[in-house]
Design a protein around this motif. Sequence first.
Motif, PDB file in Angstrom:
ATOM      1  N   GLN A   1       0.840  -1.192   0.000  1.00 48.29           N
ATOM      2  CA  GLN A   1       0.000   0.000   0.000  1.00 48.29           C
ATOM      3  C   GLN A   1       0.878   1.245   0.000  1.00 48.29           C
ATOM      4  N   ASP A   2       1.271   1.664  -1.169  1.00 42.88           N
ATOM      5  CA  ASP A   2       2.077   2.869  -1.322  1.00 42.88           C
ATOM      6  C   ASP A   2       1.211   3.973  -1.906  1.00 42.88           C
ATOM      7  N   TYR A   3       1.505   5.194  -1.484  1.00 43.40           N
ATOM      8  CA  TYR A   3       0.698   6.341  -1.890  1.00 43.40           C
ATOM      9  C   TYR A   3       1.625   7.445  -2.395  1.00 43.40           C
ATOM     10  N   THR A   4       1.289   7.990  -3.542  1.00 43.40           N
ATOM     11  CA  THR A   4       2.111   9.021  -4.161  1.00 43.40           C
ATOM     12  C   THR A   4       1.306  10.312  -4.300  1.00 43.40           C
ATOM     13  N   PHE A   5       1.928  11.410  -3.890  1.00 47.95           N
ATOM     14  CA  PHE A   5       1.279  12.720  -3.979  1.00 47.95           C
ATOM     15  C   PHE A   5       2.210  13.716  -4.650  1.00 47.95           C
ATOM     16  N   ARG A   6       1.599  14.717  -5.248  1.00 51.42           N
ATOM     17  CA  ARG A   6       2.344  15.867  -5.754  1.00 51.42           C
ATOM     18  C   ARG A   6       2.084  17.040  -4.823  1.00 51.42           C
ATOM     19  N   SER A  20     -10.471  16.332   0.761  1.00 52.95           N
ATOM     20  CA  SER A  20     -10.846  15.640   2.001  1.00 52.95           C
ATOM     21  C   SER A  20     -11.194  14.169   1.764  1.00 52.95           C
ATOM     22  N   ASP A  21     -11.780  13.849   0.608  1.00 47.94           N
ATOM     23  CA  ASP A  21     -12.095  12.447   0.328  1.00 47.94           C
ATOM     24  C   ASP A  21     -10.818  11.635   0.096  1.00 47.94           C
ATOM     25  N   VAL A  22      -9.858  12.250  -0.603  1.00 46.93           N
ATOM     26  CA  VAL A  22      -8.578  11.573  -0.804  1.00 46.93           C
ATOM     27  C   VAL A  22      -7.910  11.323   0.544  1.00 46.93           C
ATOM     28  N   PHE A  23      -7.928  12.321   1.412  1.00 47.72           N
ATOM     29  CA  PHE A  23      -7.328  12.177   2.745  1.00 47.72           C
ATOM     30  C   PHE A  23      -8.039  11.092   3.547  1.00 47.72           C
ATOM     31  N   ALA A  24      -9.378  11.094   3.498  1.00 48.55           N
ATOM     32  CA  ALA A  24     -10.148  10.114   4.270  1.00 48.55           C
ATOM     33  C   ALA A  24      -9.937   8.692   3.780  1.00 48.55           C
ATOM     34  N   SER A  25      -9.518   8.535   2.515  1.00 48.66           N
ATOM     35  CA  SER A  25      -9.298   7.196   1.960  1.00 48.66           C
ATOM     36  C   SER A  25      -7.994   6.572   2.438  1.00 48.66           C
ATOM     37  N   LEU A  26      -7.142   7.353   3.066  1.00 49.28           N
ATOM     38  CA  LEU A  26      -5.844   6.859   3.521  1.00 49.28           C
ATOM     39  C   LEU A  26      -5.993   6.100   4.833  1.00 49.28           C
ATOM     40  N   PRO A  27      -5.102   5.160   5.107  1.00 51.01           N
ATOM     41  CA  PRO A  27      -5.107   4.501   6.415  1.00 51.01           C
ATOM     42  C   PRO A  27      -4.966   5.529   7.537  1.00 51.01           C
ATOM     43  N   GLU A  28      -5.549   5.228   8.663  1.00 52.70           N
ATOM     44  CA  GLU A  28      -5.589   6.187   9.762  1.00 52.70           C
ATOM     45  C   GLU A  28      -4.196   6.600  10.226  1.00 52.70           C
ATOM     46  N   ASP A  29      -3.250   5.658  10.226  1.00 54.88           N
ATOM     47  CA  ASP A  29      -1.911   6.011  10.696  1.00 54.88           C
ATOM     48  C   ASP A  29      -1.241   6.998   9.739  1.00 54.88           C
ATOM     49  N   ILE A  30      -1.505   6.856   8.447  1.00 57.45           N
ATOM     50  CA  ILE A  30      -0.930   7.786   7.489  1.00 57.45           C
ATOM     51  C   ILE A  30      -1.595   9.158   7.605  1.00 57.45           C
ATOM     52  N   GLN A  31      -2.897   9.179   7.815  1.00 55.25           N
ATOM     53  CA  GLN A  31      -3.585  10.448   8.056  1.00 55.25           C
ATOM     54  C   GLN A  31      -2.942  11.188   9.228  1.00 55.25           C
ATOM     55  N   GLU A  68       9.887   9.337   5.990  1.00 53.96           N
ATOM     56  CA  GLU A  68      10.602   8.559   7.008  1.00 53.96           C
ATOM     57  C   GLU A  68       9.637   7.880   7.974  1.00 53.96           C
ATOM     58  N   ARG A  69       8.637   8.653   8.451  1.00 52.79           N
ATOM     59  CA  ARG A  69       7.722   8.095   9.448  1.00 52.79           C
ATOM     60  C   ARG A  69       6.808   7.019   8.861  1.00 52.79           C
ATOM     61  N   THR A  70       6.528   7.123   7.569  1.00 52.02           N
ATOM     62  CA  THR A  70       5.685   6.101   6.935  1.00 52.02           C
ATOM     63  C   THR A  70       6.514   4.973   6.347  1.00 52.02           C
ATOM     64  N   GLU A  71       7.811   5.016   6.575  1.00 53.67           N
ATOM     65  CA  GLU A  71       8.733   3.992   6.081  1.00 53.67           C
ATOM     66  C   GLU A  71       8.599   3.805   4.569  1.00 53.67           C
ATOM     67  N   GLY A  72       8.454   4.924   3.880  1.00 51.84           N
ATOM     68  CA  GLY A  72       8.405   4.895   2.432  1.00 51.84           C
ATOM     69  C   GLY A  72       7.058   4.580   1.822  1.00 51.84           C
ATOM     70  N   ARG A  73       6.039   4.368   2.640  1.00 56.41           N
ATOM     71  CA  ARG A  73       4.709   4.070   2.087  1.00 56.41           C
ATOM     72  C   ARG A  73       4.104   5.283   1.402  1.00 56.41           C
ATOM     73  N   VAL A  74       4.526   6.464   1.826  1.00 59.42           N
ATOM     74  CA  VAL A  74       4.055   7.705   1.199  1.00 59.42           C
ATOM     75  C   VAL A  74       5.228   8.364   0.489  1.00 59.42           C
ATOM     76  N   SER A  75       5.032   8.682  -0.776  1.00 56.34           N
ATOM     77  CA  SER A  75       6.035   9.376  -1.579  1.00 56.34           C
ATOM     78  C   SER A  75       5.446  10.700  -2.062  1.00 56.34           C
ATOM     79  N   ILE A  76       6.172  11.788  -1.859  1.00 57.48           N
ATOM     80  CA  ILE A  76       5.673  13.112  -2.236  1.00 57.48           C
ATOM     81  C   ILE A  76       6.728  13.815  -3.072  1.00 57.48           C
ATOM     82  N   GLN A  77       6.326  14.285  -4.240  1.00 58.66           N
ATOM     83  CA  GLN A  77       7.227  15.039  -5.114  1.00 58.66           C
ATOM     84  C   GLN A  77       6.786  16.493  -5.153  1.00 58.66           C
TER      85      GLN A  77
END
Length: 328
Positions: free
Chosen positions: A25-30, A244-255, A54-63
């Motif tokens: 479950q990896d998530y990429t954002f701009r 807000s819908d995109v945010f709500a779709s994320l796992p709670e720990d990532i939110q 770092e805190r998501t151990e690479g599960r979230v990638s943001i460019q």
Amino acid sequence: MSFLNYKLAAAVAAIALTPAIGAAQDYTFRLAHVTSDQEPLQQAMEEYVANVEERTEGRVSIQIFPNAQLGSNPEVFEQVRAGAPIITISDPGYLSDFVPDFGVLGGPYLMEDPRDFQRIVESDLYTDMSDRLRGEAGIELLALNWLFGSRHMLTDTPISTPDDIAGMTFRTPPNIMWVETFNAMGARPTQVAWGEVYSALSAGVVDGAEAPLPSIYGARLHETKSVISLTAHFRGFTGLMMNSDVFASLPEDIQTIMAEEALLAGEFMTDLMLNSEEEWIARLEDEGITFNRDVDIAAFQAVTADVYNQFPDWSDGLYDQVRAILDN
């Protein structure tokens, strides 16, 4: 880009947010902004990205996409509202289009010490406005505690009192608070997009502009005018928002991580801005700018005090509520 194209782009991007069955479950954002990548805002964004990854151990990638690479502010805002996985910068002026009460937070001379803004962020009033923004506009406000800087006036002559600005044409963004404030000062506010300010100053379309020192430097506006007057008429705060819908779709720990790190990055940027103003002054002086420190702040406060009475859409007693929070 048309709204239909925004919706198509958002749909395609949403697919990218949804992992395949059995996939990690990896998530990429701009992360988009319209200012220079040489400004403190870019540094704060880099801090945010690094800490989230770092805190998501690479599960979230943001460019990060600076310099309006993803479009102007209105274009990026529309993409966010259409559901694209984009995080962007917003301020009280834009947010007030959906929840008018946010506008009070962008008013003139609201506070002397920018660190007092933290009292607003921690208040029930702020929580209520953020909840309304989520419910009424579909916007998740991750943070609004990023000090964008004290805004000062760039002209060819020193501005020491409101009389000095009377009749001058000043660039403002499409923000009613800016327009009302400069009207109260006796100037003639003219709305110009940020990317067009340099040419507007060069061509004499406007007599002056105002911005934080790093923004003046980053956009090279000091090449067009010779004097900066330290009026500090706005102490501007900004922050991160997303759909807000995109945010709500994320796992709670990532939110939780994304929201917590947005606030921490705001503290980082506030410290950065407060500790670097004299450095920016020296840098601009080295490039030929003369600074006017002889500004009658009390006179500017007096002529702009009534601005807070020009917004009938605000909740009753809103400004008094804000003053009570700040002055406590």
